[in-house]
Enzyme design. Sequence first.
Site, PDB file in Angstrom:
ATOM      1  CG  HIS A 167      -3.975  -0.721  -2.016  1.00 57.35           C
ATOM      2  ND1 HIS A 167      -4.533   0.486  -2.362  1.00 57.35           N
ATOM      3  CD2 HIS A 167      -3.646  -0.609  -0.708  1.00 57.35           C
ATOM      4  CE1 HIS A 167      -4.523   1.299  -1.318  1.00 57.35           C
ATOM      5  NE2 HIS A 167      -3.999   0.649  -0.294  1.00 57.35           N
ATOM      6  CB  SER A 195      -0.950  -0.005   1.194  1.00 56.35           C
ATOM      7  OG  SER A 195      -0.246  -0.231   2.392  1.00 56.35           O
ATOM      8  CE  LYS A 242      -7.318   0.561   1.195  1.00 54.99           C
ATOM      9  NZ  LYS A 242      -6.437  -0.401   1.835  1.00 54.99           N
TER      10      LYS A 242
HETATM   11  C1  LIG Z   1      -6.469  -0.568   3.330  1.00 55.52           C
HETATM   12  C2  LIG Z   1      -5.851  -1.884   3.586  1.00 55.52           C
HETATM   13  C3  LIG Z   1      -6.455  -2.802   4.440  1.00 55.52           C
HETATM   14  C4  LIG Z   1      -7.669  -2.445   5.254  1.00 55.52           C
HETATM   15  O1  LIG Z   1      -8.830  -2.339   4.485  1.00 55.52           O
HETATM   16  P1  LIG Z   1     -10.076  -1.523   5.064  1.00 55.52           P
HETATM   17  O2  LIG Z   1     -11.226  -2.076   4.307  1.00 55.52           O
HETATM   18  O3  LIG Z   1      -9.809  -0.081   4.797  1.00 55.52           O
HETATM   19  O4  LIG Z   1     -10.158  -1.821   6.528  1.00 55.52           O
HETATM   20  C5  LIG Z   1      -5.878  -4.052   4.578  1.00 55.52           C
HETATM   21  N1  LIG Z   1      -4.756  -4.376   3.907  1.00 55.52           N
HETATM   22  C6  LIG Z   1      -4.130  -3.505   3.088  1.00 55.52           C
HETATM   23  C7  LIG Z   1      -2.899  -3.924   2.368  1.00 55.52           C
HETATM   24  C8  LIG Z   1      -4.662  -2.227   2.908  1.00 55.52           C
HETATM   25  O5  LIG Z   1      -4.050  -1.365   2.112  1.00 55.52           O
END
Ligand SMILES: *Cc1c(COP(=O)(O)O)cnc(C)c1O
Length: 404
Positions: free
Chosen positions: A215, A187, A246
Amino acid sequence: MTQTAPRPQLAHLTAVLNDLRAKGTHFRLRVLEDQQAPVCHYDGKQVINLASNNYLGLANHPRLIEVAVAATEAFGVGSGAVRTIAGTMRIHMELEEKIAAFKNVEACVVFQSGFTANAGTVSSILGKEDYIISDELNHASIIDGARLSRANIKVFRHKDVAHCEEILAELANKPGHKLVITDGVFSMDGDIGPVDKLALLAEKYGAIMMVDDAHASGVLGRNGRGSVDHFKMHGKVDVQVGTLSKAIGALGGYVCGSKDLIDYLYHRARPFLFSTSHPPSVAATCIEAFNILEQEPERIERLWTNTRYFQAELKRVGFNIGGINTPATETPITPLIVGDGGKTMEFSRALFDEGVMATGIAFPTVPEGKSRIRMILTSEHTKAQLDQALETLERVAKRMGILQ
Ligand SMILES: *Cc1c(COP(=O)(O)O)cnc(C)c1O
């Protein structure tokens, strides 16, 4: 009554904040006043938004808004209970079936967030006799899940498959289950995890293979099916986590895998058992978002076109967008490495003043000395918006001595 005098009980927290202020990395939350869109208003200022995870513009897609309203009218605003007591609605089951079919797996369970999907899964499928073998840059939710599981945690160097194998070989004669885990897309740097090679290793050593595709969901693979599809490793990854927060545009996380994995998580994953399920509007939104992924693949094409253009221009101007002392991005996540934390935050503030929303990220989110501006392209940015952002980035960076 509001508190007036500081209480000594919490003085250590104030000390930490003062330390952040001294380093220049203390932040104030920027407040969005309209929709999560390529051009929007934060703190009363119009900006080109390069900071959101709304990869495909689904967070405010008219059809998703419509189905969210319809589901609210039909089923109310809340689910009223955790899934295992009385809070499993028909629409929750429909969403899980939809995702399982999309990912071509036996079954799926939806959690309240990607964070709880990771933490709830890792902590429940391993115990203290077991081993988790984890990439050093894996997401915080994986790290927390590993700690909660009380399993032995072994960390391999970022994307270093040989190091991962060394660890697996050392553990080969130990009893206990082994879990190899990687982010599909990292990320903070935007590079892609070696899911193919790690999955083959896991198979060789009889370890469970798990991928966090937060992602990668909606970004990699056919119609955004994720990293397992991108690497054509169908059937080789035991646990696939994705997010609905996302690219999917709403909120939530999910785990895909075998029927028994999902049934086990229904019985043992603590966020599933102890925290209330999504409002029906969220489930309805997500179902429709998967329809859009299937019906409008051109969104993903636009996302990648924008990504290639923007990153090529940044490199041409001379920005460090990773690849020297940090991993090189391979996705729409675009780090702009500055180094010093205070300088990074100052750069981000100056960009904001000039109409570009690009978040500064410093320690502890990234290692000390590798602070960066992190940008994410979306399918909805126009070329004119990207050009204006590029012009601003170059001008402000030159003024601040970040670019020569
Ligand atoms: C954003 C993210 C999460 C968490 O996801 P949410 O739905 O925002 O709680 C988990 N793993 C990675 C790699 C992320 O970038």
